[in-house]
Write a protein that holds these residues in place. Structure first.
Motif: not given
Length: 251
Positions: A33-35, A40-43, A69-76
């Motif tokens: 599933d996407t979530a 897994e990948l973002l962390t 929900q995983v990481d709000r610090a990912v550059p947007l």
């Protein structure tokens, strides 16, 4: 003897990812599933190496919420073509604030290129490919320079050209993630409802796909969701997602 000393000014030009990596990840995350995949990948493998690109269009809130929900610090990353609907800019600010992203990066067209190639601001009316090259492709290339990978919000159902969209692909040496590749419109609507996410204000007015104001029109019942983009032109993509792009944007 130890390994020879490396020159500190050497630039590593090797690609961060290869087609084999995309194949590996497509196989690894088949049926996942996407979530879970994003968590897994973002962390893990992609931590600190990836940016999230968003148009803040009609369906953007779903992917933004999943990443938040995983990481709000990912550059947007948001490319402001300077032809964007005012409603989109307001929606961008609302969503980014509501979801808690802490690194919103806004890129704009190079004013020197605009002065040389689109002095009147009307290039969209006679050369939409060139306009997109100046206002979308070139700024995004600058935005992605620090990253080995990036996240796109494309979905397979959006048009015939996206029907076979994989979750992972290679784009100019970077890994491109399409986490919502296999999501349906019903899946997106259910996610909006479950998480009480705000809709883009133009969606209710007949705009299921929202780009720049001059090149976006309302979609009639029964039409492809992207039928309102560049209506009247033989054009279905802005150039950001076209495979095998050249080394320079089309001006």
């Amino acid at each position: 003897m130890g390994e020879p000393a490396r020159r500190l000014d050497t630039i590593d030009v090797a690609p961060g990812f290869t087609p084999a990596d995309a194949d590996r990840l497509n196989a690894r995350y088949t049926g996942v599933d996407t979530a879970t995949m994003l968590a897994e990948l973002l962390t893990g493998e992609l931590a600190g190496r990836i940016g999230l690109v968003s148009s803040f269009g009609a369906e953007s809130a779903v992917l933004l919420h999943l990443v938040a929900q995983v990481d709000r610090a990912v550059p947007l990353i948001f490319v402001n073509t300077q032809k964007i609907f005012g409603e989109t800019l307001a929606y961008r600010d609302e969503l980014a604030e509501r979801l808690g992203f802490i690194d919103l990066r806004v890129y704009r067209p190079d004013p020197r290129i605009l002065a040389a190639r689109d002095e009147t601001g009307l290039r969209w009316s006679y050369d939409p490919d060139g306009c997109c090259g100046i206002r979308k492709v070139e700024p995004l290339r600058r935005a992605l320079l620090p990253f080995d990978a990036w996240i796109s919000g494309r979905k397979g159902f959006q048009s015939g050209t996206r029907a076979a969209l994989p979750r992972f692909e290679i784009d100019e040496g970077r890994l491109k993630l399409n986490p919502l590749a296999d999501w349906t419109k019903a899946d997106l609507d259910a996610y909006f409802a479950e998480h009480a996410l705000p809709r883009h204000p133009l969606e209710a007015q007949g705009y299921p796909s929202i780009g720049c104001a001059p090149c976006t029109s309302k979609v009639r019942p029964g039409e492809d969701p992207r039928a309102g983009r560049w209506r009247g032109w033989d054009k279905v993509e802005c150039g950001i997602h076209v495979a095998n792009q050249g080394d320079e944007p089309v001006f």
